[in-house]
Design a protein around this motif. Structure first.
Motif, PDB file in Angstrom:
ATOM      1  N   ARG A  45       0.827  -1.207   0.000  1.00 28.49           N
ATOM      2  CA  ARG A  45       0.000   0.000   0.000  1.00 28.49           C
ATOM      3  C   ARG A  45       0.859   1.255   0.000  1.00 28.49           C
ATOM      4  O   ARG A  45       0.576   2.217  -0.733  1.00 28.49           O
ATOM      5  N   LEU A  46       1.918   1.264   0.802  1.00 27.17           N
ATOM      6  CA  LEU A  46       2.788   2.428   0.831  1.00 27.17           C
ATOM      7  C   LEU A  46       3.486   2.624  -0.517  1.00 27.17           C
ATOM      8  O   LEU A  46       3.662   3.759  -0.975  1.00 27.17           O
ATOM      9  N   ARG A  47       3.874   1.538  -1.174  1.00 25.07           N
ATOM     10  CA  ARG A  47       4.507   1.654  -2.495  1.00 25.07           C
ATOM     11  C   ARG A  47       3.566   2.348  -3.479  1.00 25.07           C
ATOM     12  O   ARG A  47       3.958   3.292  -4.178  1.00 25.07           O
ATOM     13  N   SER A  48       2.326   1.884  -3.522  1.00 23.37           N
ATOM     14  CA  SER A  48       1.354   2.473  -4.436  1.00 23.37           C
ATOM     15  C   SER A  48       1.104   3.945  -4.110  1.00 23.37           C
ATOM     16  O   SER A  48       1.039   4.795  -5.016  1.00 23.37           O
ATOM     17  N   GLU A  49       0.993   4.261  -2.830  1.00 19.25           N
ATOM     18  CA  GLU A  49       0.698   5.640  -2.419  1.00 19.25           C
ATOM     19  C   GLU A  49       1.887   6.565  -2.680  1.00 19.25           C
ATOM     20  O   GLU A  49       1.712   7.710  -3.108  1.00 19.25           O
ATOM     21  N   LEU A  50       3.104   6.076  -2.442  1.00 19.28           N
ATOM     22  CA  LEU A  50       4.294   6.889  -2.708  1.00 19.28           C
ATOM     23  C   LEU A  50       4.510   7.085  -4.205  1.00 19.28           C
ATOM     24  O   LEU A  50       4.957   8.155  -4.645  1.00 19.28           O
ATOM     25  N   ASP A  51       4.188   6.073  -5.010  1.00 15.50           N
ATOM     26  CA  ASP A  51       4.256   6.230  -6.465  1.00 15.50           C
ATOM     27  C   ASP A  51       3.358   7.385  -6.910  1.00 15.50           C
ATOM     28  O   ASP A  51       3.750   8.216  -7.743  1.00 15.50           O
TER      29      ASP A  51
END
Length: 313
Positions: A45-51
């Protein structure tokens, strides 16, 4: 560039800002509490949000000056370390990466030391001083959640069903809980159990309505909650030397004006030892302030005003 992250159980807020506090981008995503979803899903989830946050600003390879993430479930050192490793993997070129519990995010926006009192679905308090942090309460609904929305709601339902059965005093909560359930009490148990803790916490507002109507049982439930939250604050004061100690309050229950004033009154002679503060900015602002402090950026009043003035999604 600075990144602040406020990760809770139901949602995560991320902001990208300049050193003066002006926002460059904001993102809202799903909850990121690893205790609820596991570390692997937390990372996904953090990867998607940071992207999304860094799209157009160099992506996750950008040389961000400082990142601070206050993530729910990170109060223990093991989880904190694991989330820190996730952030460093996701942001390999970030110059400074720091993380901790979301409990302190709102406090960081108001003071460098003090108390964070949380009374939403659950209840807890955390103390931050130059010597470290301390937790008071927050041991969960199976052990101790006095002063929480869930406990107030559960007490309301208990009183309503006892009134309905004839095992307890008659109370207006019987009528008000049935109204909120949109079912007769005798048919509503499946709905209550399916709704779980967050649903049960919504019945706290039925308690306030009943107390306003003069219901003695509702009044007792509200008084018990206010006294419990005041007890949290008294326990925290042992660790804080400054008077008055800044106590930032957050959570759906204590954000109610009446509950806040009842907690203030329940402090009695110690009410002048605590400065209760309800922030005028969202908790992710505090995470951004922490990121700035870690980078050595001075926090002037213009930093807060720049943050508040920038339109957000």
């Amino acid at each position: 560039m600075l990144i602040g992250i406020d990760g809770g159980g139901t949602k995560t807020a991320l902001v990208l800002a300049e050193e003066n506090g002006r926002l460059l981008n904001t993102v809202k995503g799903l909850g990121s509490n690893p205790a609820d979803i596991g570390l692997e899903e937390c990372e996904n989830r953090l990867r998607s949000e940071l992207d999304e946050l860094l799209r157009g600003f160099g992506g996750r390879d950008a040389a961000v000056d400082s990142v601070y993430a206050g993530i729910a479930g990170s109060a223990n050192e093991r989880t904190k370390a694991a989330v820190g490793e996730i952030l460093r993997r996701l942001l390999p070129n970030a110059r400074r990466v720091d993380n901790g519990s979301d409990a302190f995010n709102a406090l960081y926006g108001e003071a460098e030391e003090g108390i964070a009192l949380i009374a939403g679905t659950g209840s807890s308090a955390f103390v931050l001083t130059k010597d470290g942090s301390h937790q008071v309460g927050g041991w969960g609904y199976l052990v101790d959640d006095a002063g929480s929305g869930f406990r107030v709601g559960a007490d309301a339902l208990k009183a309503a069903y006892r009134s309905y059965d004839g095992r307890g005093e008659k109370t207006k909560l019987e009528e008000l809980c049935a109204r909120r359930l949109e079912l007769p009490l005798g048919e509503a148990i499946p709905r209550i159990y399916e709704g779980g803790k967050r649903y049960i916490a919504t019945f706290a507002f039925s308690v306030l309505e009943a107390a306003h109507a003069g219901d003695a049982i509702a009044e007792e439930i509200i008084s018990d909650a206010a006294n419990a939250l005041a007890d949290h604050l008294r326990a925290c004061l042992r660790f804080v030397s400054a008077r008055p100690a800044v106590a930032v309050v957050s959570g759906g229950l204590i954000e109610n004006d009446e509950i806040l004033e009842r907690v203030r009154a329940a402090l009695g002679a110690q009410k002048n030892d605590v400065q209760l503060v309800r922030p005028d900015v969202v908790p992710v602002y505090g995470a951004l302030v922490k990121a700035a402090r870690n980078a050595g950026v001075p926090i002037a009043e213009t930093f807060r005003e720049s943050f508040k003035a920038t339109p957000r999604k």
